[in-house]
Scaffold this motif. Structure first.
Motif, mmCIF file in Angstrom:
data_model
loop_
_atom_site.group_PDB
_atom_site.id
_atom_site.type_symbol
_atom_site.label_atom_id
_atom_site.label_comp_id
_atom_site.label_asym_id
_atom_site.label_seq_id
_atom_site.Cartn_x
_atom_site.Cartn_y
_atom_site.Cartn_z
ATOM 1 N N THR A 118 -2.047 2.111 8.064
ATOM 2 C CA THR A 118 -2.200 2.303 6.619
ATOM 3 C C THR A 118 -2.289 3.780 6.283
ATOM 4 O OG1 THR A 118 -3.327 0.179 6.404
ATOM 5 C CG2 THR A 118 -3.634 1.758 4.621
ATOM 6 N N HIS A 136 -8.194 -5.366 2.414
ATOM 7 C CA HIS A 136 -6.874 -4.922 1.973
ATOM 8 C C HIS A 136 -6.725 -5.091 0.469
ATOM 9 C CE1 HIS A 136 -2.486 -5.027 1.395
ATOM 10 N NE2 HIS A 136 -2.393 -4.344 2.516
ATOM 11 N N ILE A 156 0.832 -1.202 0.000
ATOM 12 C CA ILE A 156 0.000 0.000 0.000
ATOM 13 C C ILE A 156 0.869 1.255 0.000
ATOM 14 C CG2 ILE A 156 -1.673 1.343 1.326
ATOM 15 C CD1 ILE A 156 -2.900 -1.091 0.000
ATOM 16 N N VAL A 169 -9.076 -3.793 6.319
ATOM 17 C CA VAL A 169 -8.316 -2.565 6.557
ATOM 18 C C VAL A 169 -9.312 -1.446 6.814
ATOM 19 C CG1 VAL A 169 -8.185 -1.965 4.090
ATOM 20 C CG2 VAL A 169 -6.515 -1.021 5.682
ATOM 21 N N TYR A 196 -5.858 -2.283 -2.252
ATOM 22 C CA TYR A 196 -4.653 -2.520 -3.055
ATOM 23 C C TYR A 196 -4.972 -2.388 -4.538
ATOM 24 C CZ TYR A 196 -0.281 -4.695 -4.568
ATOM 25 O OH TYR A 196 0.939 -4.941 -5.154
#
Length: 452
Positions: A326, A122, A27, A60, A126
Protein backbone atom coordinates in the motif's frame (compact mmCIF):
# COMPACT_ATOMS: atom_id res chain seq x y z
CA UNK A 1 8.44 14.58 17.84
CA UNK A 2 7.08 12.73 14.80
CA UNK A 3 5.58 14.85 12.05
CA UNK A 4 2.62 16.63 13.65
CA UNK A 5 0.84 18.34 10.77
CA UNK A 6 -2.95 18.21 10.94
CA UNK A 7 -3.48 20.76 8.19
CA UNK A 8 -2.37 20.28 4.59
CA UNK A 9 0.93 22.00 3.98
CA UNK A 10 1.10 24.45 1.12
CA UNK A 11 2.04 22.79 -2.15
CA UNK A 12 3.53 24.20 -5.30
CA UNK A 13 0.73 24.77 -7.79
CA UNK A 14 0.95 24.06 -11.48
CA UNK A 15 0.64 26.96 -13.88
CA UNK A 16 -0.52 24.63 -16.65
CA UNK A 17 -3.37 22.42 -15.37
CA UNK A 18 -4.17 19.36 -17.47
CA UNK A 19 -6.68 16.49 -17.22
CA UNK A 20 -5.66 13.13 -15.77
CA UNK A 21 -7.85 10.09 -16.33
CA UNK A 22 -7.17 7.49 -13.62
CA UNK A 23 -8.22 3.91 -14.38
CA UNK A 24 -8.81 2.20 -11.05
CA UNK A 25 -10.36 3.63 -7.92
CA UNK A 26 -8.56 1.67 -5.23
CA UNK A 27 -6.06 3.09 -2.76
CA UNK A 28 -3.51 3.82 -5.51
CA UNK A 29 -6.00 5.64 -7.75
CA UNK A 30 -7.58 7.68 -4.97
CA UNK A 31 -4.25 8.70 -3.45
CA UNK A 32 -2.97 9.75 -6.85
CA UNK A 33 -6.13 11.75 -7.51
CA UNK A 34 -5.85 13.46 -4.13
CA UNK A 35 -2.21 14.35 -4.74
CA UNK A 36 -2.84 15.71 -8.24
CA UNK A 37 -5.76 17.83 -7.06
CA UNK A 38 -3.56 19.29 -4.33
CA UNK A 39 -1.29 20.77 -7.03
CA UNK A 40 -4.10 22.02 -9.27
CA UNK A 41 -4.70 19.40 -11.95
CA UNK A 42 -8.09 18.08 -13.09
CA UNK A 43 -8.70 14.42 -12.23
CA UNK A 44 -11.35 11.84 -13.08
CA UNK A 45 -11.18 8.37 -11.50
CA UNK A 46 -12.90 5.34 -13.05
CA UNK A 47 -13.63 2.40 -10.75
CA UNK A 48 -15.31 -0.69 -12.21
CA UNK A 49 -16.88 -1.83 -8.93
CA UNK A 50 -19.38 -0.27 -6.58
CA UNK A 51 -17.91 1.78 -3.78
CA UNK A 52 -18.87 -0.78 -1.12
CA UNK A 53 -16.91 -3.47 -2.94
CA UNK A 54 -13.92 -1.23 -3.66
CA UNK A 55 -13.57 -0.24 0.00
CA UNK A 56 -12.57 -3.71 1.16
CA UNK A 57 -12.82 -4.75 4.78
CA UNK A 58 -9.66 -6.37 6.07
CA UNK A 59 -6.58 -4.87 7.67
CA UNK A 60 -3.88 -2.62 6.26
CA UNK A 61 -0.61 -1.50 7.81
CA UNK A 62 0.55 2.08 7.30
CA UNK A 63 4.32 2.26 7.88
CA UNK A 64 6.11 5.55 8.66
CA UNK A 65 7.11 6.23 5.05
CA UNK A 66 3.39 6.20 4.19
CA UNK A 67 1.98 7.93 7.25
CA UNK A 68 4.39 10.85 6.81
CA UNK A 69 2.90 11.50 3.35
CA UNK A 70 -0.64 11.38 4.69
CA UNK A 71 0.29 13.67 7.59
CA UNK A 72 1.84 16.09 5.09
CA UNK A 73 -1.47 16.09 3.23
CA UNK A 74 -3.24 17.16 6.42
CA UNK A 75 -4.76 13.78 7.32
CA UNK A 76 -3.11 13.19 10.68
CA UNK A 77 -6.13 13.95 12.89
CA UNK A 78 -8.61 11.83 10.95
CA UNK A 79 -6.18 8.89 10.75
CA UNK A 80 -5.33 9.06 14.43
CA UNK A 81 -9.04 8.95 15.27
CA UNK A 82 -9.25 5.54 13.58
CA UNK A 83 -5.85 3.87 13.81
CA UNK A 84 -3.79 2.13 16.43
CA UNK A 85 -0.07 2.86 16.72
CA UNK A 86 2.21 -0.15 16.75
CA UNK A 87 5.56 -0.07 18.52
CA UNK A 88 6.28 -3.74 19.06
CA UNK A 89 6.70 -7.00 17.15
CA UNK A 90 6.06 -10.31 18.94
CA UNK A 91 7.34 -13.58 17.48
CA UNK A 92 6.16 -17.14 18.18
CA UNK A 93 6.14 -20.62 16.71
CA UNK A 94 3.12 -21.59 14.62
CA UNK A 95 3.11 -25.23 15.69
CA UNK A 96 3.68 -24.87 19.43
CA UNK A 97 2.75 -21.30 20.32
CA UNK A 98 6.16 -20.89 21.96
CA UNK A 99 7.01 -17.22 22.44
CA UNK A 100 10.37 -16.61 20.74
CA UNK A 101 10.77 -12.99 21.82
CA UNK A 102 9.81 -9.45 20.97
CA UNK A 103 11.24 -6.34 19.38
CA UNK A 104 10.35 -2.88 20.64
CA UNK A 105 11.16 -0.34 17.98
CA UNK A 106 13.69 2.31 18.84
CA UNK A 107 11.78 5.54 19.58
CA UNK A 108 14.61 7.80 18.40
CA UNK A 109 15.02 5.95 15.12
CA UNK A 110 11.24 5.95 14.59
CA UNK A 111 11.13 9.70 15.28
CA UNK A 112 13.70 10.29 12.56
CA UNK A 113 11.33 8.79 10.02
CA UNK A 114 8.84 11.67 10.68
CA UNK A 115 5.95 9.22 10.64
CA UNK A 116 4.22 6.61 12.78
CA UNK A 117 3.43 2.96 12.20
CA UNK A 118 -0.36 2.76 12.08
CA UNK A 119 -2.78 -0.16 11.83
CA UNK A 120 -6.33 0.24 10.57
CA UNK A 121 -8.86 -1.31 8.22
CA UNK A 122 -8.65 -0.98 4.46
CA UNK A 123 -12.13 0.55 4.38
CA UNK A 124 -11.14 3.25 6.88
CA UNK A 125 -8.10 4.27 4.84
CA UNK A 126 -10.16 4.10 1.66
CA UNK A 127 -12.83 6.43 3.06
CA UNK A 128 -10.24 8.96 4.23
CA UNK A 129 -8.67 9.13 0.78
CA UNK A 130 -12.01 9.17 -1.06
CA UNK A 131 -13.51 11.89 1.12
CA UNK A 132 -10.41 14.09 0.84
CA UNK A 133 -9.95 13.60 -2.90
CA UNK A 134 -13.57 14.42 -3.70
CA UNK A 135 -13.60 17.43 -1.38
CA UNK A 136 -10.62 18.73 -3.34
CA UNK A 137 -12.59 18.34 -6.57
CA UNK A 138 -11.64 14.94 -7.96
CA UNK A 139 -14.45 13.18 -9.83
CA UNK A 140 -14.81 9.50 -8.90
CA UNK A 141 -17.12 7.29 -10.97
CA UNK A 142 -18.10 3.84 -9.69
CA UNK A 143 -19.50 1.03 -11.87
CA UNK A 144 -17.35 2.47 -14.66
CA UNK A 145 -15.62 -0.56 -16.14
CA UNK A 146 -12.92 0.15 -18.72
CA UNK A 147 -12.98 -2.44 -21.51
CA UNK A 148 -10.55 -0.80 -23.91
CA UNK A 149 -7.55 1.49 -23.50
CA UNK A 150 -6.74 3.64 -26.54
CA UNK A 151 -3.22 4.72 -25.68
CA UNK A 152 -2.44 6.84 -28.77
CA UNK A 153 -5.82 8.55 -28.38
CA UNK A 154 -5.34 9.18 -24.64
CA UNK A 155 -8.78 7.68 -24.09
CA UNK A 156 -10.68 4.68 -22.73
CA UNK A 157 -13.93 2.98 -23.63
CA UNK A 158 -16.33 1.90 -20.89
CA UNK A 159 -18.55 -1.17 -20.90
CA UNK A 160 -21.45 1.23 -21.48
CA UNK A 161 -19.84 2.29 -24.79
CA UNK A 162 -18.93 5.74 -23.50
CA UNK A 163 -15.49 7.06 -24.46
CA UNK A 164 -13.57 9.31 -22.06
CA UNK A 165 -10.27 11.04 -22.68
CA UNK A 166 -7.59 12.97 -20.83
CA UNK A 167 -4.22 14.54 -21.42
CA UNK A 168 -2.58 11.71 -19.45
CA UNK A 169 -3.92 8.24 -18.62
CA UNK A 170 -2.92 6.69 -15.29
CA UNK A 171 -3.22 2.93 -14.92
CA UNK A 172 -4.06 2.09 -11.30
CA UNK A 173 -6.16 -0.99 -12.06
CA UNK A 174 -3.88 -3.69 -10.59
CA UNK A 175 -1.74 -6.37 -12.20
CA UNK A 176 -4.88 -7.88 -13.77
CA UNK A 177 -6.13 -4.67 -15.36
CA UNK A 178 -6.37 -3.34 -18.88
CA UNK A 179 -3.58 -0.79 -18.44
CA UNK A 180 -0.75 -3.15 -17.51
CA UNK A 181 -1.75 -5.33 -20.44
CA UNK A 182 -1.70 -2.30 -22.75
CA UNK A 183 1.84 -1.34 -21.71
CA UNK A 184 3.23 -4.87 -21.63
CA UNK A 185 1.43 -6.04 -24.75
CA UNK A 186 0.10 -9.18 -23.06
CA UNK A 187 -1.54 -10.29 -19.85
CA UNK A 188 0.95 -11.03 -17.08
CA UNK A 189 -0.07 -13.90 -14.80
CA UNK A 190 3.14 -14.00 -12.77
CA UNK A 191 4.84 -17.14 -11.46
CA UNK A 192 3.19 -19.15 -8.65
CA UNK A 193 5.21 -19.65 -5.46
CA UNK A 194 2.98 -22.41 -4.12
CA UNK A 195 1.80 -20.16 -1.29
CA UNK A 196 -1.37 -18.16 -0.80
CA UNK A 197 -2.49 -15.60 1.73
CA UNK A 198 -5.77 -16.27 3.53
CA UNK A 199 -6.80 -12.81 4.70
CA UNK A 200 -9.49 -12.40 7.33
CA UNK A 201 -10.70 -10.72 10.54
CA UNK A 202 -11.17 -12.16 14.03
CA UNK A 203 -13.28 -10.63 16.80
CA UNK A 204 -11.05 -9.64 19.70
CA UNK A 205 -12.85 -12.04 22.04
CA UNK A 206 -11.30 -15.04 20.28
CA UNK A 207 -7.72 -13.92 20.99
CA UNK A 208 -8.23 -12.61 24.53
CA UNK A 209 -6.53 -15.67 26.02
CA UNK A 210 -3.21 -14.97 24.31
CA UNK A 211 -0.12 -14.26 26.39
CA UNK A 212 -0.26 -10.82 28.01
CA UNK A 213 2.57 -9.67 25.75
CA UNK A 214 0.31 -10.29 22.78
CA UNK A 215 -2.75 -8.74 24.34
CA UNK A 216 -1.22 -5.26 24.49
CA UNK A 217 -2.71 -2.76 22.07
CA UNK A 218 0.55 -1.80 20.36
CA UNK A 219 1.58 -5.22 19.12
CA UNK A 220 1.89 -6.99 15.82
CA UNK A 221 2.75 -10.66 15.92
CA UNK A 222 4.25 -13.13 13.53
CA UNK A 223 4.07 -16.90 13.92
CA UNK A 224 6.79 -18.86 12.13
CA UNK A 225 5.82 -22.27 10.77
CA UNK A 226 7.06 -25.02 8.50
CA UNK A 227 5.61 -23.98 5.16
CA UNK A 228 3.05 -21.73 6.80
CA UNK A 229 2.89 -18.68 9.02
CA UNK A 230 0.69 -15.97 10.45
CA UNK A 231 0.84 -12.18 10.68
CA UNK A 232 -1.74 -10.41 12.86
CA UNK A 233 -2.44 -6.95 14.29
CA UNK A 234 -5.26 -4.95 15.84
CA UNK A 235 -7.60 -2.72 13.84
CA UNK A 236 -10.85 -0.79 14.39
CA UNK A 237 -9.54 0.58 17.67
CA UNK A 238 -8.76 -2.93 18.91
CA UNK A 239 -12.23 -4.34 18.27
CA UNK A 240 -10.91 -6.82 15.69
CA UNK A 241 -7.73 -8.58 14.69
CA UNK A 242 -6.57 -8.56 11.09
CA UNK A 243 -5.01 -11.94 10.42
CA UNK A 244 -3.16 -13.14 7.35
CA UNK A 245 -2.37 -16.84 7.16
CA UNK A 246 0.34 -17.93 4.72
CA UNK A 247 -0.10 -21.54 3.66
CA UNK A 248 -0.10 -23.79 0.62
CA UNK A 249 -2.29 -22.59 -2.23
CA UNK A 250 -5.30 -24.81 -2.86
CA UNK A 251 -6.82 -23.53 -6.12
CA UNK A 252 -6.24 -21.54 -9.28
CA UNK A 253 -6.85 -17.82 -9.64
CA UNK A 254 -7.95 -15.66 -6.77
CA UNK A 255 -7.78 -11.96 -5.88
CA UNK A 256 -9.15 -9.54 -3.30
CA UNK A 257 -12.08 -8.67 -5.54
CA UNK A 258 -13.37 -12.24 -5.19
CA UNK A 259 -14.24 -11.56 -1.56
CA UNK A 260 -14.29 -14.00 1.39
CA UNK A 261 -14.81 -17.60 0.34
CA UNK A 262 -12.62 -19.82 2.54
CA UNK A 263 -13.19 -21.14 6.06
CA UNK A 264 -9.77 -21.09 7.75
CA UNK A 265 -10.33 -24.34 9.70
CA UNK A 266 -10.54 -26.06 6.32
CA UNK A 267 -7.03 -24.80 5.52
CA UNK A 268 -5.49 -25.54 8.93
CA UNK A 269 -7.19 -28.83 9.82
CA UNK A 270 -4.24 -30.90 8.55
CA UNK A 271 -1.66 -28.54 10.11
CA UNK A 272 0.21 -28.91 13.35
CA UNK A 273 -1.02 -25.66 14.90
CA UNK A 274 -0.78 -24.29 18.42
CA UNK A 275 -3.83 -24.38 20.64
CA UNK A 276 -3.93 -20.58 20.91
CA UNK A 277 -3.72 -20.04 17.16
CA UNK A 278 -6.21 -22.83 16.60
CA UNK A 279 -8.79 -21.10 18.80
CA UNK A 280 -8.25 -17.85 16.91
CA UNK A 281 -8.65 -19.59 13.56
CA UNK A 282 -11.96 -21.12 14.64
CA UNK A 283 -13.22 -17.64 15.53
CA UNK A 284 -12.22 -16.16 12.20
CA UNK A 285 -14.64 -14.89 9.62
CA UNK A 286 -14.42 -16.38 6.13
CA UNK A 287 -11.11 -15.55 4.47
CA UNK A 288 -10.19 -14.17 1.07
CA UNK A 289 -7.60 -16.30 -0.76
CA UNK A 290 -4.93 -14.49 -2.76
CA UNK A 291 -2.09 -16.45 -4.40
CA UNK A 292 1.45 -15.26 -3.75
CA UNK A 293 3.01 -14.81 -7.16
CA UNK A 294 6.30 -13.41 -8.35
CA UNK A 295 6.32 -10.88 -11.18
CA UNK A 296 9.22 -9.84 -13.37
CA UNK A 297 10.07 -6.15 -13.27
CA UNK A 298 8.55 -4.15 -16.09
CA UNK A 299 11.18 -2.36 -18.15
CA UNK A 300 8.73 0.43 -18.94
CA UNK A 301 5.99 1.90 -16.78
CA UNK A 302 5.18 4.40 -19.52
CA UNK A 303 3.65 3.32 -22.81
CA UNK A 304 5.88 4.00 -25.80
CA UNK A 305 2.94 4.98 -28.03
CA UNK A 306 1.10 7.47 -25.87
CA UNK A 307 0.72 9.05 -22.47
CA UNK A 308 -0.22 6.10 -20.28
CA UNK A 309 1.71 5.60 -17.03
CA UNK A 310 1.30 2.74 -14.57
CA UNK A 311 1.26 3.12 -10.78
CA UNK A 312 0.69 0.82 -7.82
CA UNK A 313 0.05 -2.85 -8.48
CA UNK A 314 -0.33 -2.20 -12.20
CA UNK A 315 3.33 -1.16 -12.29
CA UNK A 316 4.81 -3.35 -9.57
CA UNK A 317 2.64 -6.13 -8.11
CA UNK A 318 3.57 -6.76 -4.48
CA UNK A 319 3.01 -9.93 -2.50
CA UNK A 320 -0.42 -9.60 -0.88
CA UNK A 321 -0.81 -8.37 2.69
CA UNK A 322 2.79 -7.19 3.05
CA UNK A 323 3.74 -4.03 4.91
CA UNK A 324 4.86 -1.94 1.95
CA UNK A 325 2.46 -2.76 -0.91
CA UNK A 326 0.00 0.00 0.00
CA UNK A 327 2.82 2.40 0.87
CA UNK A 328 4.49 2.00 -2.51
CA UNK A 329 1.21 2.72 -4.31
CA UNK A 330 0.67 5.96 -2.40
CA UNK A 331 4.33 6.96 -2.84
CA UNK A 332 3.78 6.60 -6.60
CA UNK A 333 0.94 9.12 -6.56
CA UNK A 334 2.84 11.52 -4.33
CA UNK A 335 5.89 11.53 -6.62
CA UNK A 336 3.84 11.90 -9.79
CA UNK A 337 1.98 14.88 -8.34
CA UNK A 338 5.16 16.52 -7.08
CA UNK A 339 6.66 16.37 -10.54
CA UNK A 340 3.53 17.65 -12.25
CA UNK A 341 3.25 20.53 -9.78
CA UNK A 342 6.03 22.08 -11.88
CA UNK A 343 4.18 21.64 -15.18
CA UNK A 344 4.16 24.88 -17.14
CA UNK A 345 3.94 23.66 -20.73
CA UNK A 346 2.80 20.74 -22.87
CA UNK A 347 6.41 19.96 -23.76
CA UNK A 348 7.22 18.86 -20.20
CA UNK A 349 4.62 16.09 -19.92
CA UNK A 350 6.62 13.24 -21.42
CA UNK A 351 9.79 14.12 -19.51
CA UNK A 352 7.85 14.17 -16.22
CA UNK A 353 6.37 10.74 -16.93
CA UNK A 354 9.79 9.24 -17.57
CA UNK A 355 11.23 11.05 -14.56
CA UNK A 356 8.54 9.38 -12.43
CA UNK A 357 9.61 5.98 -13.72
CA UNK A 358 13.27 6.81 -13.12
CA UNK A 359 12.67 7.90 -9.53
CA UNK A 360 10.42 5.02 -8.55
CA UNK A 361 11.76 1.87 -10.21
CA UNK A 362 14.82 1.12 -8.09
CA UNK A 363 13.05 2.05 -4.84
CA UNK A 364 10.12 -0.25 -5.55
CA UNK A 365 12.33 -3.10 -6.77
CA UNK A 366 14.40 -3.16 -3.59
CA UNK A 367 11.40 -2.94 -1.28
CA UNK A 368 9.44 -5.61 -3.14
CA UNK A 369 12.36 -8.06 -2.97
CA UNK A 370 12.59 -7.51 0.78
CA UNK A 371 8.86 -8.05 1.26
CA UNK A 372 8.90 -11.31 -0.68
CA UNK A 373 11.92 -12.46 1.31
CA UNK A 374 9.96 -11.71 4.48
CA UNK A 375 7.21 -14.12 3.47
CA UNK A 376 9.73 -16.86 2.79
CA UNK A 377 11.33 -16.16 6.19
CA UNK A 378 8.01 -16.55 8.01
CA UNK A 379 7.30 -19.87 6.27
CA UNK A 380 10.87 -21.22 6.21
CA UNK A 381 11.89 -24.66 7.41
CA UNK A 382 15.25 -26.35 7.93
CA UNK A 383 18.59 -25.37 9.52
CA UNK A 384 18.37 -21.65 8.78
CA UNK A 385 14.93 -21.37 10.37
CA UNK A 386 16.13 -23.34 13.42
CA UNK A 387 19.16 -21.04 13.76
CA UNK A 388 16.88 -17.98 13.52
CA UNK A 389 14.64 -19.28 16.28
CA UNK A 390 17.59 -20.18 18.49
CA UNK A 391 19.04 -16.70 18.07
CA UNK A 392 15.72 -15.13 19.04
CA UNK A 393 15.41 -17.34 22.13
CA UNK A 394 18.92 -16.42 23.24
CA UNK A 395 18.28 -12.70 22.86
CA UNK A 396 14.94 -12.94 24.60
CA UNK A 397 16.64 -14.68 27.53
CA UNK A 398 18.97 -11.67 27.79
CA UNK A 399 15.94 -9.35 27.58
CA UNK A 400 17.16 -7.66 24.43
CA UNK A 401 15.35 -6.98 21.17
CA UNK A 402 15.34 -10.10 19.02
CA UNK A 403 16.00 -8.26 15.75
CA UNK A 404 19.14 -6.57 17.04
CA UNK A 405 22.30 -7.41 15.11
CA UNK A 406 25.26 -9.16 16.66
CA UNK A 407 28.29 -6.92 17.23
CA UNK A 408 28.73 -4.66 14.22
CA UNK A 409 26.03 -6.42 12.22
CA UNK A 410 23.21 -4.10 11.22
CA UNK A 411 19.94 -5.00 12.91
CA UNK A 412 16.83 -5.83 10.93
CA UNK A 413 15.14 -2.78 12.44
CA UNK A 414 17.93 -0.50 11.17
CA UNK A 415 17.30 -1.92 7.70
CA UNK A 416 13.62 -1.16 8.18
CA UNK A 417 14.61 2.33 9.33
CA UNK A 418 16.16 3.03 5.93
CA UNK A 419 12.93 2.01 4.19
CA UNK A 420 10.71 3.85 6.68
CA UNK A 421 12.84 7.00 6.64
CA UNK A 422 12.61 7.45 2.87
CA UNK A 423 10.82 10.63 1.78
CA UNK A 424 9.45 10.16 -1.72
CA UNK A 425 8.37 13.78 -2.14
CA UNK A 426 11.91 14.94 -1.33
CA UNK A 427 13.19 12.62 -4.07
CA UNK A 428 10.85 14.28 -6.58
CA UNK A 429 11.96 17.74 -5.45
CA UNK A 430 15.59 16.74 -5.81
CA UNK A 431 15.00 15.56 -9.38
CA UNK A 432 13.37 18.89 -10.23
CA UNK A 433 16.26 20.90 -8.78
CA UNK A 434 18.97 18.79 -10.41
CA UNK A 435 17.38 18.04 -13.78
CA UNK A 436 13.89 19.36 -14.37
CA UNK A 437 14.66 23.03 -13.83
CA UNK A 438 17.73 22.83 -16.05
CA UNK A 439 15.77 21.14 -18.83
CA UNK A 440 13.06 23.76 -18.58
CA UNK A 441 15.58 26.59 -18.82
CA UNK A 442 17.22 24.97 -21.84
CA UNK A 443 13.83 24.62 -23.51
CA UNK A 444 12.99 28.28 -22.82
CA UNK A 445 16.32 29.40 -24.26
CA UNK A 446 15.77 27.27 -27.36
CA UNK A 447 12.28 28.67 -27.90
CA UNK A 448 13.53 32.24 -27.51
CA UNK A 449 16.21 31.88 -30.16
CA UNK A 450 15.23 33.42 -33.52
CA UNK A 451 14.51 30.89 -36.25
CA UNK A 452 16.70 30.96 -39.34
Amino acid sequence: MPFESSSPSSSHQTTYPITFLVVGGGIAGLACALALRRVGHRVTVLERMERSAARGGNGVRVPPNLSKILFHWGLRDVLMSKASITTKLVFMRYESGELLGEHVWDAELLEETQGLFLMLSHSELYDVLYDTATKLGAEVHFNAEVVKVDVPGHSVVLSSGERLSGDVLIGADSEHGQCRTAVLGRRDLGTPTGLAVYDTLIPMAFVSEFDTKVSEESWQFAAFGRGKGVVAYRIRRSEEIALQLYAADVADGGCYEDGPSIDLPCITRDHEISEKLGRAVHGARRATRIPVRQYADLEDWVSDDGRLVLIGEAAHPFPPSTIQGTAMAVEDGAVLAKLFSHLSSEDQIDSFLYAFQEIRQSRVRDVREAELAGIFTITADGPEAAARDASMRAKAAKRINVLEGEGSTESAWEEYGVVFGYNCEDEADEWWVQWGRLRQRALEVHESEPSL
